[in-house]
Design a protein around this motif. Structure first.
Motif, PDB file in Angstrom:
ATOM      1  N   ASN A  27       0.835  -1.205   0.000  1.00  0.00           N
ATOM      2  CA  ASN A  27       0.000   0.000   0.000  1.00  0.00           C
ATOM      3  C   ASN A  27       0.866   1.251   0.000  1.00  0.00           C
ATOM      4  OD1 ASN A  27       1.059  -0.169   2.540  1.00  0.00           O
ATOM      5  ND2 ASN A  27      -0.872   0.195   3.626  1.00  0.00           N
ATOM      6  N   ALA A  28       2.007   1.193  -0.698  1.00  0.00           N
ATOM      7  CA  ALA A  28       2.984   2.282  -0.693  1.00  0.00           C
ATOM      8  C   ALA A  28       2.361   3.565  -1.227  1.00  0.00           C
ATOM      9  CB  ALA A  28       4.203   1.899  -1.526  1.00  0.00           C
ATOM     10  N   ARG A  29       2.693   4.676  -0.552  1.00  0.00           N
ATOM     11  CA  ARG A  29       2.298   6.005  -0.996  1.00  0.00           C
ATOM     12  C   ARG A  29       3.539   6.769  -1.415  1.00  0.00           C
ATOM     13  NH1 ARG A  29      -3.042   6.660  -1.742  1.00  0.00           N
ATOM     14  NH2 ARG A  29      -2.685   8.894  -1.478  1.00  0.00           N
ATOM     15  N   LEU A  30       3.379   7.690  -2.358  1.00  0.00           N
ATOM     16  CA  LEU A  30       4.534   8.424  -2.862  1.00  0.00           C
ATOM     17  C   LEU A  30       5.150   9.299  -1.777  1.00  0.00           C
ATOM     18  CD1 LEU A  30       6.274   9.045  -5.322  1.00  0.00           C
ATOM     19  CD2 LEU A  30       4.704  10.888  -5.895  1.00  0.00           C
ATOM     20  N   PRO A  33       4.800   9.251   5.637  1.00  0.00           N
ATOM     21  CA  PRO A  33       5.759   8.908   6.701  1.00  0.00           C
ATOM     22  C   PRO A  33       5.698   7.436   7.103  1.00  0.00           C
ATOM     23  CG  PRO A  33       3.867  10.050   7.627  1.00  0.00           C
ATOM     24  CD  PRO A  33       3.694  10.086   6.141  1.00  0.00           C
ATOM     25  N   ASN A  34       4.660   6.745   6.680  1.00  0.00           N
ATOM     26  CA  ASN A  34       4.489   5.342   7.056  1.00  0.00           C
ATOM     27  C   ASN A  34       5.194   4.434   6.053  1.00  0.00           C
ATOM     28  OD1 ASN A  34       2.777   6.156   9.199  1.00  0.00           O
ATOM     29  ND2 ASN A  34       1.026   6.214   7.789  1.00  0.00           N
ATOM     30  N   ALA A  35       5.786   3.370   6.567  1.00  0.00           N
ATOM     31  CA  ALA A  35       6.452   2.404   5.704  1.00  0.00           C
ATOM     32  C   ALA A  35       5.414   1.579   4.947  1.00  0.00           C
ATOM     33  CB  ALA A  35       7.342   1.485   6.536  1.00  0.00           C
TER      34      ALA A  35
END
Length: 343
Positions: A27-30, A33-35
């Protein structure tokens, strides 16, 4: 000596693809702050999730069909299924893609991401139409400029000029040409028809937007493939045409038995290059239509960029990229199979 090339391929092709493949399961975001967290195939389920909902006409207590004010048959609301997670969990969060009527029954195709599926259909339609037409027009132009006539070099240059121009500049230019108010396309069409032609919003109408982009794309790239066809024509020995002429072959017979067999390798190369360019359609869409109107011109690459960078959902954008890679790989394998059988 192959070392530098191998390092470049691994750095700029293999490594990014492996990274995109890994990101597609997260669920990566560009900018976050969350891994990234591993979510399995959730992104792919959201991309390719499709269900069929069968709607039967509504009936009253007596079993009679319920009609609306206009006398049309009424059907249950689709939202009563897609928003009822407890009773219909298989339809939760889906949207209507298209509906097919069978007698009085409606077969509603629901999709988790209708925009992606529309983009996929647009990309395939673009490739199916542009690839044969652009290659055919390129061959026709090559046959015309292959003759030894006065001014042929000038025609070759004119046909090739759009290829060396920036696609962004060309897209902006054609956006002005397609303008519904004072665009040259509408003005010229109205002039030659003595006012009978009514102006059309070429890029603002769902039925004309994608064909307009197709025409502009073929016009821009046909000169490049004309040069490739021309190089293939010039490798055919003139003695073959002389022998065909002695046997009484006309132009059509000479083309069928001499020219086309001599262009087999060239045709394979052109087929591959046009197909890759067609599936990678992005710049024209980004500049001219932004995927509109109503996602009528959205493509897979445009949707991947839209999700990955503009909405910053890198995981979902990476999943779209992986699906796009599989699609291009399948098409490439089919082309390889067909060209191998032609040998």
């Amino acid at each position: 000596m192959a070392g530098p090339a191998i390092v470049l391929v691994l750095t700029f092709l293999v490594a990014p693809f492996l990274m995109a493949f890994w990101l597609s399961f997260t669920n990566a975001r560009l900018i976050s702050p969350n891994a990234p967290e591993f979510i399995g195939g959730e992104n792919f389920g959201r991309l390719l999730g499709v269900s069929i909902l069968t709607l039967s006409p509504e009936r009253d207590d007596a079993g009679q069909l319920v009609l609306d004010e206009d006398g049309a048959i009424t059907y249950p609301s689709i939202r009563s299924f897609t928003r009822n997670k407890d009773e219909y969990p298989q339809y939760a969060g889906m949207q209507e893609w298209f509906t097919v009527g069978v007698a009085d029954t409606h077969m509603v195709v629901l999709a988790a991401d209708t925009v992606f599926l529309k983009s996929l259909v647009n990309t395939i339609a673009f490739a199916l139409i542009v690839v044969p037409l652009q290659s055919a027009f390129g061959l026709l132009l090559a046959l015309l400029v292959n003759r030894r006539t006065r001014g042929v070099n000038a025609f070759r240059t004119i046909y090739f000029i759009p290829v060396v121009m920036s696609m962004v500049v060309i897209s902006i230019l054609w956006k002005f040409l397609y303008s519904p108010d004072d665009g040259m396309v509408n003005s010229f069409s109205s002039a030659i028809t003595l006012g009978a032609f009514k102006p059309i919003d070429w890029l603002g109408d769902t039925t004309t937007a994608l064909p307009a982009v197709m025409f502009m794309s073929m016009w821009q790239a046909v000169g490049f493939h004309m040069i490739i066809w021309l190089s293939g024509l010039q490798t055919i020995p003139p003695e073959l045409y002389e022998a065909a002429g002695l046997d009484g072959a006309g132009r059509l017979a000479s083309f069928r038995n001499v020219t086309w067999p001599g262009l087999r390798n060239t045709s394979v190369f052109i087929l591959i290059t046009i197909t890759i360019a067609a599936f990678g359609l992005f710049t024209q869409i980004d500049v001219m239509t932004r995927g509109g109107p109503l996602d009528a011109t959205s493509t897979v690459v445009y949707q991947a960029v839209q999700q990955g960078f503009r909405t910053q959902d890198m995981g979902y954008g990476a999943a779209i990229s992986v699906v796009f890679f599989v699609l291009v790989l399948v098409v490439a394998l089919i082309q390889r199979r067909l060209t191998r059988e032609a040998r």
